[in-house]
Write a protein that holds these residues in place. Structure first.
Motif, PDB file in Angstrom:
ATOM      1  N   LYS A  95      -3.909 -11.103  -8.459  1.00 34.46           N
ATOM      2  CA  LYS A  95      -2.884 -10.476  -7.669  1.00 34.46           C
ATOM      3  C   LYS A  95      -2.670  -9.060  -7.636  1.00 34.46           C
ATOM      4  CE  LYS A  95       1.247 -10.336  -9.110  1.00 34.46           C
ATOM      5  NZ  LYS A  95       2.552 -10.808  -9.499  1.00 34.46           N
ATOM      6  N   TRP A  96      -2.829  -8.423  -8.969  1.00 34.47           N
ATOM      7  CA  TRP A  96      -2.599  -7.238  -9.365  1.00 34.47           C
ATOM      8  C   TRP A  96      -3.774  -6.329  -8.943  1.00 34.47           C
ATOM      9  CZ3 TRP A  96       1.841  -4.821  -9.109  1.00 34.47           C
ATOM     10  CH2 TRP A  96       2.798  -5.653  -9.942  1.00 34.47           C
ATOM     11  N   MET A  97      -4.988  -6.771  -9.152  1.00 36.77           N
ATOM     12  CA  MET A  97      -6.337  -6.035  -8.808  1.00 36.77           C
ATOM     13  C   MET A  97      -6.234  -5.893  -7.257  1.00 36.77           C
ATOM     14  SD  MET A  97      -7.775  -5.122 -11.592  1.00 36.77           S
ATOM     15  CE  MET A  97      -9.772  -4.871 -10.824  1.00 36.77           C
ATOM     16  N   VAL A  98      -5.864  -6.970  -6.369  1.00 30.55           N
ATOM     17  CA  VAL A  98      -6.102  -6.825  -5.222  1.00 30.55           C
ATOM     18  C   VAL A  98      -4.778  -5.962  -4.439  1.00 30.55           C
ATOM     19  CG1 VAL A  98      -5.816  -8.102  -3.034  1.00 30.55           C
ATOM     20  CG2 VAL A  98      -7.279  -9.060  -4.912  1.00 30.55           C
ATOM     21  N   HIS A  99      -3.591  -6.244  -4.891  1.00 33.28           N
ATOM     22  CA  HIS A  99      -2.557  -5.312  -4.536  1.00 33.28           C
ATOM     23  C   HIS A  99      -2.757  -3.831  -4.866  1.00 33.28           C
ATOM     24  CE1 HIS A  99       1.449  -4.088  -3.799  1.00 33.28           C
ATOM     25  NE2 HIS A  99       1.356  -3.357  -4.927  1.00 33.28           N
ATOM     26  N   LEU A 100      -3.450  -3.426  -5.840  1.00 32.00           N
ATOM     27  CA  LEU A 100      -3.536  -2.144  -6.242  1.00 32.00           C
ATOM     28  C   LEU A 100      -4.712  -1.487  -5.374  1.00 32.00           C
ATOM     29  CD1 LEU A 100      -3.240  -2.126 -10.174  1.00 32.00           C
ATOM     30  CD2 LEU A 100      -1.490  -1.514  -8.564  1.00 32.00           C
ATOM     31  N   GLN A 105      -3.643   2.073  -3.554  1.00 37.79           N
ATOM     32  CA  GLN A 105      -4.872   3.013  -3.417  1.00 37.79           C
ATOM     33  C   GLN A 105      -5.287   3.484  -1.975  1.00 37.79           C
ATOM     34  OE1 GLN A 105      -8.555   1.099  -4.848  1.00 37.79           O
ATOM     35  NE2 GLN A 105      -9.548   3.158  -5.024  1.00 37.79           N
ATOM     36  N   ALA A 106      -5.076   2.527  -0.913  1.00 35.92           N
ATOM     37  CA  ALA A 106      -5.640   2.477   0.379  1.00 35.92           C
ATOM     38  C   ALA A 106      -4.582   3.580   1.057  1.00 35.92           C
ATOM     39  CB  ALA A 106      -5.462   1.199   1.197  1.00 35.92           C
ATOM     40  N   TYR A 108      -3.022   6.092  -0.671  1.00 36.54           N
ATOM     41  CA  TYR A 108      -3.509   7.401  -0.958  1.00 36.54           C
ATOM     42  C   TYR A 108      -4.173   8.189  -0.003  1.00 36.54           C
ATOM     43  CZ  TYR A 108      -1.142   7.730  -5.585  1.00 36.54           C
ATOM     44  OH  TYR A 108      -0.149   8.012  -6.576  1.00 36.54           O
ATOM     45  N   HIS A 109      -5.031   7.425   0.614  1.00 40.27           N
ATOM     46  CA  HIS A 109      -6.058   7.978   1.722  1.00 40.27           C
ATOM     47  C   HIS A 109      -5.005   8.649   2.679  1.00 40.27           C
ATOM     48  CE1 HIS A 109      -9.140   8.745   4.631  1.00 40.27           C
ATOM     49  NE2 HIS A 109      -9.864   8.599   3.815  1.00 40.27           N
ATOM     50  N   ALA A 110      -4.132   8.228   3.063  1.00 42.42           N
ATOM     51  CA  ALA A 110      -3.201   9.119   4.381  1.00 42.42           C
ATOM     52  C   ALA A 110      -2.359  10.076   3.750  1.00 42.42           C
ATOM     53  CB  ALA A 110      -2.219   8.029   4.863  1.00 42.42           C
ATOM     54  N   TRP A 111      -2.364   9.929   2.389  1.00 45.41           N
ATOM     55  CA  TRP A 111      -1.596  11.112   1.693  1.00 45.41           C
ATOM     56  C   TRP A 111      -2.608  12.206   1.351  1.00 45.41           C
ATOM     57  CZ3 TRP A 111       2.800  13.228   0.247  1.00 45.41           C
ATOM     58  CH2 TRP A 111       2.898  14.115  -0.517  1.00 45.41           C
ATOM     59  N   PHE A 112      -3.670  12.048   1.028  1.00 46.65           N
ATOM     60  CA  PHE A 112      -4.586  13.105   0.460  1.00 46.65           C
ATOM     61  C   PHE A 112      -5.213  13.701   1.973  1.00 46.65           C
ATOM     62  CE2 PHE A 112      -4.239  11.466  -3.723  1.00 46.65           C
ATOM     63  CZ  PHE A 112      -3.740  12.290  -4.415  1.00 46.65           C
ATOM     64  N   TYR A 113      -5.548  12.749   2.671  1.00 45.50           N
ATOM     65  CA  TYR A 113      -6.468  13.150   3.901  1.00 45.50           C
ATOM     66  C   TYR A 113      -5.856  12.954   5.197  1.00 45.50           C
ATOM     67  CZ  TYR A 113      -9.895  12.815   0.039  1.00 45.50           C
ATOM     68  OH  TYR A 113     -10.358  13.030  -1.149  1.00 45.50           O
ATOM     69  N   PRO A 114      -4.555  13.481   5.338  1.00 40.81           N
ATOM     70  CA  PRO A 114      -3.851  13.051   6.579  1.00 40.81           C
ATOM     71  C   PRO A 114      -4.557  13.399   7.914  1.00 40.81           C
ATOM     72  CG  PRO A 114      -2.744  14.826   5.604  1.00 40.81           C
ATOM     73  CD  PRO A 114      -3.781  14.206   4.697  1.00 40.81           C
TER      74      PRO A 114
END
Length: 211
Positions: A95-100, A105-106, A108-114
């Motif tokens: 659960k935690w591995m899939v959630h993270l 993690q997914a 963050y892509h919009a945060w770093f590469y908007p």
């Protein structure tokens, strides 16, 4: 010998920490993002998506951070960095591995590469701000689930804790860094104190602030 294709502080940080925790023999192969080496023909043969990391184990070429981690904990069950297969604890680990990987993690892509999420460059700032708000909510919920921990699986340290540490580090430059939440700040200090984690940060030349 295992080979980890990495760049300092990138998503390869998690499997790098994990390899050191496992005590596995491995070599690091730098993928120099400052020269777009992840887009080179040679690297694209390993990962056609042009992303880091890649793990090579003999004839096996594996990408996707969470997949690499799951492979490594299964390859080294004696290290105890994942609960036994078929147990309720292993289900919580999944659960935690899939959630993270699917959620913060997914995001963050919009945060770093908007700019990659818009057709109108003028909208990039709004995309980033919205991603930041969503990340804040995600880390609020993770902090609540963690509680006093001390780890994501309660008293048992697992590979998922290394994954979370990496994601906390990525947020160090946000207006509200995740580590400012008391539960996550205390968690980060516990995991950062581990010798294998310290050795990883030193090997990658990552200086303070670490998270």
């Amino acid at each position: 010998m295992l080979s980890l294709y990495y760049y300092p502080g990138n998503a390869s940080l998690f499997p790098h920490m994990l390899l050191r925790e496992l005590g596995a023999a491995f070599e690091l192969r730098l993928v120099d993002r400052t020269r777009d080496a992840q887009k080179s023909p040679e690297y694209l043969k390993l990962n056609p998506h042009g992303r880091i990391p890649v793990l090579v184990d003999g004839d096996l070429v594996l990408y996707e951070t969470a997949a690499i981690a799951l492979y490594l904990v299964d390859r080294h069950p004696e290290a105890g960095l994942a609960p036994p297969v078929g147990t309720p604890e292993r289900a919580q680990f999944y659960k935690w591995m899939v959630h993270l990987t699917n959620t913060p993690q997914a995001e963050y892509h919009a945060w770093f590469y908007p700019h990659e999420h818009v057709l109108d460059p003028a909208a990039a700032a709004t995309v980033q701000a919205a991603a930041g708000q969503r990340l804040n909510g995600m880390f609020d919920r993770i902090a609540g689930a963690l509680g006093d921990g001390p780890f994501l699986l309660g008293r048992t340290f697992s590979a998922a804790d290394l994954f979370l540490l990496m994601l906390l580090r990525w947020g160090r430059g946000m207006p509200r860094p995740p580590r400012t939440l008391p539960a996550l700040g205390a968690f980060a200090e516990r995991v950062l104190a581990r010798p294998a984690v310290q050795a990883t940060f030193a090997a990658e030349g990552l200086a303070a602030p670490l998270v």
